[in-house]
Design an enzyme around this catalytic site. Sequence first.
Site, short mmCIF file in Angstrom:
data_model
loop_
_atom_site.label_atom_id
_atom_site.label_comp_id
_atom_site.label_asym_id
_atom_site.label_seq_id
_atom_site.Cartn_x
_atom_site.Cartn_y
_atom_site.Cartn_z
CD GLU A 188 -2.35 -1.65 2.57
OE1 GLU A 188 -3.87 -1.60 2.21
OE2 GLU A 188 -2.40 -1.17 3.49
C1 ACM Z 1 -2.09 -5.68 4.11
O1 ACM Z 1 -2.95 -5.94 4.00
N1 ACM Z 1 -2.24 -3.92 3.25
C2 ACM Z 1 -0.77 -6.22 3.97
#
Ligand code: ACM
Length: 512
Positions: free
Chosen positions: A325
């Site tokens: 992310e």
């Molecule tokens: C994640 O759940 N951002 C790895």
Amino acid sequence: MRIPLTALLAAALPLTVASSAAPARSAPTPAAPALDSVIPAPVQVRPHGPAFRLTARTVIEAPHSARAVADRLAEALRTTTGYRLPVVGHAPARTPAITLETGARLGAEAYELSAGRSGVTIRSGDNAGLFNGVQTLRQLVPLRAPFVVAGGEITDRPRFAYRGAMLDLARHFHTPAEVKRYIDEISQFKVNHLHLHLSDDQGWRIQIDSWPRLTTVGGAPGTGVDGESGGYLTKAGYRDLVRYAAARHVTIVPEIDLPGHVNAAQVAYPELTCDGVAPPPRTDTEVGYSSLCIGKEVTYRFVEDVIRELAAMTPGPLIHIGGDEAHATTEADYVAFQQRVLPLVAKYGKKAYGWNEITQAPASHTAVAQNWSDKTSNPALAAAVAAGTKVVMSPSNLTYLDMKYDPSTRLGLTWAGYIEVRKAYDWDPGTHVTGVPESAVLGIEAPLWSETLRNLDDIEFMAFPRLAALAELGWSPARDWESFRARLGAYGPRWTARGVDFYPSPQIDWAG
Ligand code: ACM
């Protein structure tokens, strides 16, 4: 249906009185748990011959090299039986014994267990295998007297080498005592890795000597989601956890999340931002807004210092560098960052592990990718696998223990969907993603993110029983929902006896 206790007592009383005068019809002896009732299901089970009855005379026999495993077994069985169960190097003749034997020519972590009238023997080629056999035996000893172990043999070995759980200490800090309790529980299902998510936007939870404000600021009271957490692992505390886990054949895998999820580090050290200005501390649950400054050299001094200190206090082979992310990092910057950082892990003698986004960088081909995507087709991951990347399977829609079971679950999140027990169980990590064959799958990991989890009860309620389902996918060669469902229902009283606050899923007929 539950029978009221008073009705049970009224029914039992005449029998008790009669039995003091003369042998009377005794209460039916509860059956010993069947050899095939174990979770995760063993590879092969051959019930035959007489059972073993554990009594106050039973001893535990083990070579010196397996003393620690024997002590763990004694501890567990003393709690259940109340017997003394001394651990000895050699059992005297005709003494009923549980014998641990090393030196068997079996693969890593494999074991054989045989039970008969005179005792139980667990054989293995390594202490990890003995420990696994001990976990099996613990489930074969009834919770109440008579402590009878069914006769026969079990031959068992893991399907995957990596069977993991993950705990997020950043969003809400969980104390070493809580982490130890979690290790106690997961290791009973032959889970052999615990990944600790130690940094995120809301908090930094591991002492780093060369950057002390990471924890004095990033782990201060008031950090974490809703500003209600705080705390961090000192190096001594971390090393103690590593030792505790190792004694239960669990390897600790530390994660520092980079180059996103770094707000707490930037609050502590504003030079880690591009403009040198400290951002405000964050206690909300947004993701994807922070990034290290990819063009600044101080970024790489910081990352190398952290990796060096983490590697020095981590005996296990893996260091997790996050990578998920990173929405505030451009794609080109992300790849440039990973091309510099992935080799740093190898420089300090460790193998890099990261969320599947790391496969965008060619340097990930010697790394392990943790696949958290809910997609069954992922061309970038498949291409990386073709180039050598190994994969740990953690699809968010199947393995994320922080997802609610159903709309009525008080805790947890819903962004990856609801995950009831059957959904967590009914998939195959060896065929789940196109282009990721079983030979590229190192194993499976069940992450537990802590945005909504404040204490151990919360952790237990979300982890159990789903962690048992995922552990079976990691260990057992085949899966059978009806069999698992029955074994899980029978297991419930064991969690209750240990005070584990598990979720009583309506999909299961719970015993007790
Ligand atoms: C994640 O759940 N951002 C790895």
